[in-house]
Scaffold this active site. Structure first.
Site, short mmCIF file in Angstrom:
data_model
loop_
_atom_site.label_atom_id
_atom_site.label_comp_id
_atom_site.label_asym_id
_atom_site.label_seq_id
_atom_site.Cartn_x
_atom_site.Cartn_y
_atom_site.Cartn_z
CD GLU B 143 1.91 44.26 -64.58
OE1 GLU B 143 2.09 43.90 -63.40
OE2 GLU B 143 2.40 43.67 -65.54
CG HIS B 232 6.31 42.21 -68.39
ND1 HIS B 232 5.35 42.12 -69.37
CD2 HIS B 232 5.66 42.11 -67.21
CE1 HIS B 232 4.17 42.00 -68.80
NE2 HIS B 232 4.32 41.99 -67.50
CG ASN B 235 7.60 38.15 -70.81
OD1 ASN B 235 8.63 38.73 -70.50
ND2 ASN B 235 7.58 36.87 -71.11
CG ASP B 269 12.86 35.16 -64.79
OD1 ASP B 269 13.04 35.16 -66.03
OD2 ASP B 269 11.78 34.85 -64.29
N GLY B 270 15.97 34.20 -66.51
CA GLY B 270 16.31 32.91 -67.10
C GLY B 270 15.09 32.15 -67.57
CB THR B 271 11.84 31.66 -66.44
OG1 THR B 271 12.64 30.90 -65.56
CG2 THR B 271 10.57 30.93 -66.79
CG ASP B 294 6.56 40.92 -63.16
OD1 ASP B 294 6.09 40.24 -64.09
OD2 ASP B 294 5.86 41.57 -62.36
CB SER B 329 2.14 33.86 -62.11
OG SER B 329 1.70 34.72 -61.10
N GLY B 330 4.75 36.30 -62.91
CA GLY B 330 5.79 37.04 -62.21
C GLY B 330 7.03 36.17 -62.01
#
Lengths: 298, 375
Positions: B143, B232, B235, B269-271, B294, B329-330
């Site tokens: 990436e 992703h 994002n 992830d909920g974020t 990620d 950040s991931g």
């Protein structure tokens, strides 16, 4: 004959399944003594075997008559009341030229609706191979296999709206053996809906046990449900033996059981129906008490 | 990659009393396995005339295909973008630990790094089959560094690159030999990107669009050149705009090559993505959706400071930021947590209750089992 009349499809299926269960268990099969069972097939339909809100089975469409019976037999196996370990099965028919794993093949039907749910050993199941190189040889071999197994103890079958048993279409010899049959146009048209409505895709030939083959069985049980079978049932049991209605041949068999629902009796004389309904007290003793292999273990 | 020697003599294993995924539905069906391969039981019955040698009762649970994570930067303290002496054991550790998350294969991901790091690390991570030792390595996901400055996210600005005149040679010079590489994320608006995308595609490497300010047209052109994936979604790309949907618009573009399905990674992830956005993407193009973690090295560790490539990262609960900033950040949500989050967000009817991983199988072999399930 014994004419067993139940109110609805689900009860007819259950009665038939109980009868088969009792016959197998009372036979007491073992490694030296297999119970040989002849079996019918049907076709897959959407919502097959569905129940409506009242819990009763919907009006049955053509081709799915034995499904309810198979479901009950599977239930008995899963409850530990019945085992198919020492049962050998012989199916009545199979399409010619249809790949064995085609969703509409009778191999697929039997696998998905029966064999995969029970404890039968694959070597004890026999279905005609519609893709055999020499079709008549395949049929002859099937007859030999039945003979080698000691003949059929109980042959379960259905009836077509034209009174046919297996693929013994009107005009089939009443002493016929397993052979190749060309399907009647009626049958092909009726089957088209399982092949995306494309007539060119519908098999035109089938391998089928003969009327004579089924007559050789020690006992025959015919399942007949639904109003669309009523006329065929009338022709089969209230009129004479006639090769145009091949099921009528069983009037000359010493042990035949017809299991029906109310709708299937719609073309019969009131007298016939009343007579046999009156005998239900006696006939129900064939399924009550209901035996279980669990009793044998204790 | 799977080395299943399906010899007819191998044992036939039948998983019963389970629900399996088929045709997008959960069906009550048995699963048959032999020699590490899923079997057609009907064929076994009628052709080989065999029954199962062993039955395993799954207690009514769901038997799901093993999860495949195509974007994972490390975990449990291991950072795939660090040029350590023994990269192999770091990969092996992560491979083993993610079994408990239900992941059976993954693409170790390297974030934007200087060429020395790629030259040292890439050859040390070969493709490898999974097994009791850990999840299988499908190939590397590189990436960056050929990404947009503006949308670099947590990637270090100093090591970003663009393509010069000899675009593909540039890429080779940066990464080194590509034998172990499976996916490359790049920004298609970079000059010469199309020849690079075509070259990578002909070599069987999946090109993914991400960390980019490309508009929809540029993204579509990239797909015509061979790109098949989006890194992703939402994002590190331009937000969806009704007059220029940007890369997000690929999900419903009608200007793609016939029959081509564009796939897109999403971090559930909920974020990283609001559930409403997850639902929009899913409803627009359900067949292309791929859940990714990620995950960063802090996966499986507690809160605090960790590294990711050349950056420092701060972890707090289920969120990770570039230290001292608000730049995500991931992620540190394990794959099975992502799956549950996603199901909650998209409101499937789930027959089972909790979707907690009970056991992980690779090639029909049990490689991980939850404590409660152990007898």
């Amino acid at each position: 004959m014994k004419l067993i009349i139940l109110d609805h499809y689900s009860q007819a299926s259950e009665w038939a399944a109980k009868y088969i269960r009792n016959r197998i268990i009372q036979f007491n099969p073992g490694p030296e003594k297999y119970f040989t069972l002849g079996l019918p097939t049907g076709a897959f339909l959407d919502g097959e075997g569905a129940v409506d809100r009242s819990g009763e089975s919907r009006q049955q469409g053509p081709g799915s008559t034995p499904l309810g019976c198979y479901k009950k037999l599977i239930e008995y196996y899963k409850n530990g009341d019945l085992s198919f370990k020492y049962v050998k099965t012989f199916n009545m028919d199979e399409y010619v030229g249809l790949p064995r794993d085609h969703p509409e093949s009778y191999h697929s039907f039997m696998w998905n609706n029966f064999f995969k749910h029970i404890d039968i050993h694959p070597e004890n199941t026999h279905i005609l191979d519609g893709n055999a190189v020499d079709l008549q040889a395949e049929c002859d071999a099937f007859e030999e296999k039945i003979k080698a197994a000691g003949g059929i103890e109980l042959f379960v079958g259905g009836i077509g709206p034209d009174g046919h048993i297996a693929f013994n279409e009107p005009g089939s010899s009443l002493v016929s053996r397993t052979r190749v049959k060309t399907l009647a146009m009626d049958t092909i048209l009726a089957n088209a809906r399982f092949f995306d409505g494309e007539l060119t895709k519908v098999p035109t030939m089938a391998l089928t046990v003969g009327v004579g083959t089924v007559m050789d069985a020690r006992e025959v049980m015919i399942l007949i449900t639904g109003a669309h079978k009523a006329f065929a049932l009338y022709k089969a049991i209230e009129e004479g033996v006639n090769h145009m209605w091949t099921v009528s041949a069983f009037q000359q068999h010493p042990r035949t059981v017809f299991v029906c629902d109310e709708d299937a009796t719609l073309e019969l004389k009131v007298k016939t129906v009343k007579y046999f309904k009156g005998l239900m007290l006696v006939h129900n003793k064939l399924v009550d008490p209901l035996y279980s292999i669990k009793e044998k273990e204790t | 990659m799977r080395g299943g020697q399906g010899a007819a003599e191998a044992r036939v294993l039948q998983f019963t009393n389970c629900r399996i995924l088929r045709g997008g539905k959960l069906l009550r069906e048995d699963l048959w396995v032999r020699g590490g391969r899923i079997l057609d039981p009907e064929k076994l019955f009628f052709e080989e005339r065999r029954v199962a040698d062993e039955r395993r009762d799954c207690g009514g649970r769901i038997l799901a295909p093993g999860f495949i994570d195509v974007q994972i930067n490390g975990g449990f303290g291991v950072d795939f973008s660090q040029a350590t002496e023994d990269v192999g054991s770091g990969v092996a550790l992560v491979a083993r630990r993610i079994l408990s998350h239900g992941v059976t294969s993954f693409c170790p991901t390297l974030v934007t790094s200087p060429p020395e790091v790629y030259h040292k690390v890439v050859p040390q991570i070969p493709v490898k089959s999974g097994g009791p030792h850990g999840a299988g390595v499908l190939g590397l996901h590189l990436e960056g560094p050929f990404i947009s400055r503006e949308k670099r996210g947590a990637h270090p600005e100093a090591h970003l690159r663009s393509f010069e005149a000899n675009a593909f040679q540039d890429l080779l010079a940066t990464y080194g030999p590509l034998d172990n590489v499976r996916i490359v994320t790049l920004a298609p608006e970079l000059g010469h990107s199309h020849e690079v995308i075509r070259e990578l595609t002909t070599r069987g490497i999946c090109v993914s669009l991400g960390h980019s300010v490309a508009d929809l047209r540029a993204a579509e052109d990239a797909v015509w050149s061979g790109a098949t994936f989006i890194t992703h979604l939402f994002n590190a790309m331009l937000p969806f705009h009704h007059r220029d949907p940007g890369i997000v618009g690929l999900l419903t573009s009608d200007r793609l090559p016939a029959g081509r399905c564009i796939f897109y990674g999403m971090i559930a992830d909920g974020t990283h993505t609001n559930p409403a956005a997850l639902r929009i993407a899913h409803r627009a193009h359900p067949q292309g959706l791929v859940l990714v973690t990620d995950a960063i090295p802090a996966l499986g560790l507690g809160n605090g400071r960790h590294t990711l490539g050349q950056q420092e990262v701060e972890v707090d609960g289920l969120t990770a930021y570039v230290a001292g900033t608000k730049t995500l950040s991931g992620s540190i949500a394990p794959m099975d947590v992502c799956v549950r989050h996603f199901l909650q967000a998209t409101d499937f009817v789930v027959l089972d209750d909790s979707l907690h991983v009970q056991a992980t199988y690779i090639s029909g072999e049990l490689v991980w089992q939850a404590e409660a399930a152990r007898q």
